[in-house]
Every structure is written in C-alpha cells, then in structure tokens.
Scaffold this motif. Sequence first.
Motif, PDB file in Angstrom:
ATOM      1  N   PHE A  28       0.865  -1.180   0.000  1.00 22.21           N
ATOM      2  CA  PHE A  28       0.000   0.000   0.000  1.00 22.21           C
ATOM      3  C   PHE A  28       0.902   1.230   0.000  1.00 22.21           C
ATOM      4  O   PHE A  28       1.825   1.325   0.809  1.00 22.21           O
ATOM      5  N   GLU A  46       1.505   5.481   0.131  1.00 22.55           N
ATOM      6  CA  GLU A  46       0.950   6.674   0.776  1.00 22.55           C
ATOM      7  C   GLU A  46       0.470   7.626  -0.304  1.00 22.55           C
ATOM      8  O   GLU A  46       1.273   8.201  -1.030  1.00 22.55           O
ATOM      9  N   VAL A  47      -0.839   7.743  -0.430  1.00 19.83           N
ATOM     10  CA  VAL A  47      -1.458   8.673  -1.375  1.00 19.83           C
ATOM     11  C   VAL A  47      -2.569   9.410  -0.631  1.00 19.83           C
ATOM     12  O   VAL A  47      -2.997   8.981   0.438  1.00 19.83           O
ATOM     13  N   LEU A  61      -6.053  10.220   0.383  1.00 16.24           N
ATOM     14  CA  LEU A  61      -7.350   9.550   0.430  1.00 16.24           C
ATOM     15  C   LEU A  61      -8.378  10.540   0.961  1.00 16.24           C
ATOM     16  O   LEU A  61      -8.032  11.458   1.706  1.00 16.24           O
ATOM     17  N   ILE A 111      -5.760   3.479   4.755  1.00 15.75           N
ATOM     18  CA  ILE A 111      -5.128   2.303   4.131  1.00 15.75           C
ATOM     19  C   ILE A 111      -5.540   1.038   4.885  1.00 15.75           C
ATOM     20  O   ILE A 111      -5.851   0.008   4.271  1.00 15.75           O
ATOM     21  N   TRP A 159      -6.661   1.788  -7.390  1.00 17.61           N
ATOM     22  CA  TRP A 159      -6.432   3.165  -7.814  1.00 17.61           C
ATOM     23  C   TRP A 159      -7.432   4.085  -7.116  1.00 17.61           C
ATOM     24  O   TRP A 159      -8.559   3.694  -6.870  1.00 17.61           O
ATOM     25  N   VAL A 172      -2.933   2.983  -5.061  1.00 18.32           N
ATOM     26  CA  VAL A 172      -2.972   2.849  -3.608  1.00 18.32           C
ATOM     27  C   VAL A 172      -2.349   1.519  -3.199  1.00 18.32           C
ATOM     28  O   VAL A 172      -1.657   1.434  -2.194  1.00 18.32           O
TER      29      VAL A 172
END
Length: 190
Positions: A11, A13-14, A16, A22, A140, A178
Amino acid sequence: MKVSTVLNGIFYEVTLPEGLTIEQLEEAMKTVTDVFDVINDGLIKRGMPPLSRLIRVNQYSGMVSDLITRALDKLSDFKRTRNTDYPDLKNPRTSVGIEVKATISEQPWSTVGHNVTRGWFLVFEFDVNEKGSPIFRRVWIGELTEEDFIWRGRGPTSKRTPTASVKRESWEKKMKIVFERAAGDMEKSY
C-alpha cells in the motif's frame, strides 16, 4: 508504504478522502477475498464450479464492487448509498462521496462507468485465482471531473447499457495507485 503479507502487496501513501484509511482498504479487500473463498468452497463441496465460472464476468466484477462497498460501509466513515445511486459511498460528516468500481481489465480507465460524473473514484483491478476468488492486482484512487470522461454510448442495434470511460491521459494524470500486488505474483483471470 505499508506491506500487506496477506494480500501479498504494498500500500502506497497517497491522498485519500477524509474518513478512509489504508488499514480500512486492506481489511475490506481481505473481507471480500474471504467471502468469495467461503462461497467457492460451498459450491465446490456440492460438485459445482467456482462462482467465477458460473456467472458472467461483468456480474462477477459487480459482486466484487458491491462487496467492497459493503465492507467499507462497515469499516470506514463512508456509508453505502442505495444500489442505483451515485456515488456508492458517502461520508455523512463531510458529504464527500466515493464511486467504487472493480475490473479484471488491465486497462481500468476503459471500464470505469455508465455515467459521466465528477468525484472520487476507487477502482479495484483483480485477477481470479484457481479457487475462483479475486486476487487484487492494483487499487487506484483519484478525483475526476466530467471533462475526464469520453461518452461511448452504444451502437444502434446494441441492447447493452451505454457507457462512458475515462480518457487515458486523465487516468494517468489524476488516478494514483494505492495498492499493488508483488511483481511475479500476477495471475491471469478466467
């Protein structure tokens, strides 16, 4: 980055939407896999083929999407809307919504929806293992606008539902990975 040994992937780090983590995504994905395992075990015990060979591909993808939506409803701040409403999930505190899609396609931008809409999109790419259960390949997430879509409609003799897809350039610019399954662990679907 978070390694998931159960899902055999990473996973990233984006960004969200607020109210989604996550950890919640990981738990939802594990829940869906477990549910399909139980269904398939029951079918096989009764001499039937796994679910992936009993129903159409679009029905299977729809089940994956619906089960992810249900799991996130239980695990996150996002609550499920009615089956035909857009978006699939909505955070009652922030009014932010998420549309959930699932696809076996390796071109997920081509399979995103029936409508041209704006908002957060959460797209699950998957393969199907030998037991007939989904194995997540990539997940995604991103915010899209109406301008990011191409209306595909349908042919004059077609009885299929008209569709829209995301422009590949928009997908590459706005959608972020993700989750990604470990390289070398990619199975082919169906």
